[in-house]
Design a protein around this motif. Structure first.
Motif, PDB file in Angstrom:
ATOM      1  N   ALA A  78       0.610  -1.120   0.300  1.00 46.65           N
ATOM      2  CA  ALA A  78      -0.054  -0.422  -0.119  1.00 46.65           C
ATOM      3  C   ALA A  78       0.676   1.358  -0.024  1.00 46.65           C
ATOM      4  CB  ALA A  78      -0.673  -0.118   1.262  1.00 46.65           C
ATOM      5  N   ALA A  79       0.185   2.181  -0.597  1.00 43.22           N
ATOM      6  CA  ALA A  79       1.369   3.467  -0.558  1.00 43.22           C
ATOM      7  C   ALA A  79       1.224   4.214   0.532  1.00 43.22           C
ATOM      8  CB  ALA A  79       0.531   4.441  -1.710  1.00 43.22           C
ATOM      9  N   LYS A  80       0.230   4.111   1.739  1.00 42.48           N
ATOM     10  CA  LYS A  80      -0.230   4.862   2.702  1.00 42.48           C
ATOM     11  C   LYS A  80      -0.901   3.627   3.922  1.00 42.48           C
ATOM     12  CE  LYS A  80      -0.084   9.117   3.836  1.00 42.48           C
ATOM     13  NZ  LYS A  80      -0.924  10.280   3.267  1.00 42.48           N
ATOM     14  N   ASP A  81      -0.963   3.095   5.244  1.00 42.38           N
ATOM     15  CA  ASP A  81      -1.559   2.482   6.040  1.00 42.38           C
ATOM     16  C   ASP A  81      -1.800   1.287   5.414  1.00 42.38           C
ATOM     17  OD1 ASP A  81      -3.750   2.510   7.948  1.00 42.38           O
ATOM     18  OD2 ASP A  81      -5.787   3.003   6.360  1.00 42.38           O
ATOM     19  N   PRO A  82      -1.031   0.962   5.454  1.00 44.48           N
ATOM     20  CA  PRO A  82       0.187   0.810   6.091  1.00 44.48           C
ATOM     21  C   PRO A  82       1.321   1.588   5.183  1.00 44.48           C
ATOM     22  CG  PRO A  82       0.403  -1.602   5.250  1.00 44.48           C
ATOM     23  CD  PRO A  82      -0.942  -1.239   5.117  1.00 44.48           C
ATOM     24  N   ASN A  83       2.291   1.744   4.825  1.00 43.94           N
ATOM     25  CA  ASN A  83       3.368   1.952   4.514  1.00 43.94           C
ATOM     26  C   ASN A  83       3.811   2.013   3.747  1.00 43.94           C
ATOM     27  OD1 ASN A  83       2.270   4.776   4.813  1.00 43.94           O
ATOM     28  ND2 ASN A  83       4.134   5.250   6.048  1.00 43.94           N
ATOM     29  N   ILE A  84       5.235   1.371   2.778  1.00 44.10           N
ATOM     30  CA  ILE A  84       6.071   0.559   2.122  1.00 44.10           C
ATOM     31  C   ILE A  84       7.081  -0.004   2.675  1.00 44.10           C
ATOM     32  CG2 ILE A  84       6.803   0.002   0.320  1.00 44.10           C
ATOM     33  CD1 ILE A  84       5.204   1.788  -1.400  1.00 44.10           C
TER      34      ILE A  84
END
Length: 268
Positions: A54-60
């Protein structure tokens, strides 16, 4: 399964992706030779391994991403990167992630930026996977089941959410499923994970072969150069000249030291 195929102590005797022979009374009585076998998740006969974050939520987690790419090369399976949830990013944040993933270009690894919420990039991914068998893997909570639901029509997979307190995904997929793609081919959904191990790399020569960008430079001064502290190292020169991404070289050194200290020394 029947006979020798039923051995419970061998978890790899028949796995998702195997082409099998079935008897008239619906027992598996034979397994065809595999073209590959990926462990964790355990699947076989894969054309592409789709590594999703995921690009965010969670982060790479870029360390985890590098390990999964390494595992793909180790098992001779073409990796593909999918970055989901780009709708959560500003334009500047998206450009920053794209910059960090530029090292994929010389490795010839396709990268798809996707938003399931806004239906961005899914059609391109679907067309790319058409006619092939692909396994999806990645941490929990990155939206694998949501994307797969948009690619296939046979089964609607349960979709989970990201834990707001822990900032990581909750496990949704609990087993491995082979599903037909809506436009041809197959897709395999696998359980998410919280950690991933390095593959069973036997020595430094085998490790170097898993970094294809090392092949794009000339020969080092010494034939047995490990690309660490040796003089006349073409790999280190290529890093200084930006021919090889610095983060990839740092990852190589980290893996080398870890395997040398934890595994290779045991066999010397």
């Amino acid at each position: 399964m029947r006979g020798i195929l039923k051995r419970k102590e061998n978890k790899n005797n028949c796995v998702v992706g195997d082409n099998v022979e079935i008897s008239e009374d619906n027992y598996i009585i034979g397994i065809e030779e595999r073209k590959n076998l990926l462990e964790r998740p355990i699947v076989s006969n894969i054309d592409y391994f789709v590594i999703q974050f995921a690009a965010k939520d969670p982060n790479i987690d870029f360390d985890r991403l590098d390990i999964m790419i390494l595992r793909s090369f180790f098992y001779n399976i073409k990796p593909i990167i999918v970055v989901n949830k780009i709708d959560l990013l500003t334009e500047d944040e998206l450009e920053e992630i794209k910059r960090k993933l530029e090292f994929l270009v010389p490795l010839d690894i396709p990268c798809f930026f996707i938003s399931k919420k806004l239906n961005i990039g899914v059609d391109k991914l679907k067309e790319f996977l058409k006619g092939y068998t692909s396994a999806f893997g990645g941490p929990s909570g990155v939206g694998k089941s949501s994307i797969i639901n948009m690619l296939q029509v046979e089964k609607i997979l349960e979709v989970g959410e990201t834990s707001k307190r822990l900032k990581r995904g909750k496990h949704t997929t609990k087993d491995t499923n082979l599903l037909p793609l809506s436009n041809g081919g197959y897709i395999i959904d696998t359980p998410g994970f919280s950690s991933v191990e390095l593959p069973k790399i036997k020595n430094s020569n085998e490790l170097m072969k898993l970094f294809p960008e090392f092949n794009s430079v000339g020969n080092c001064k010494f034939n047995d150069c490990q690309h660490l502290n040796e003089p006349g190292c073409k790999i280190k020169d290529a890093v200084e000249n930006n021919q090889i991404a610095k983060n990839r070289y740092e990852f190589y050194k980290k893996v080398y030291e870890k395997l040398k200290n934890e595994r290779w020394n045991k066999y010397e």
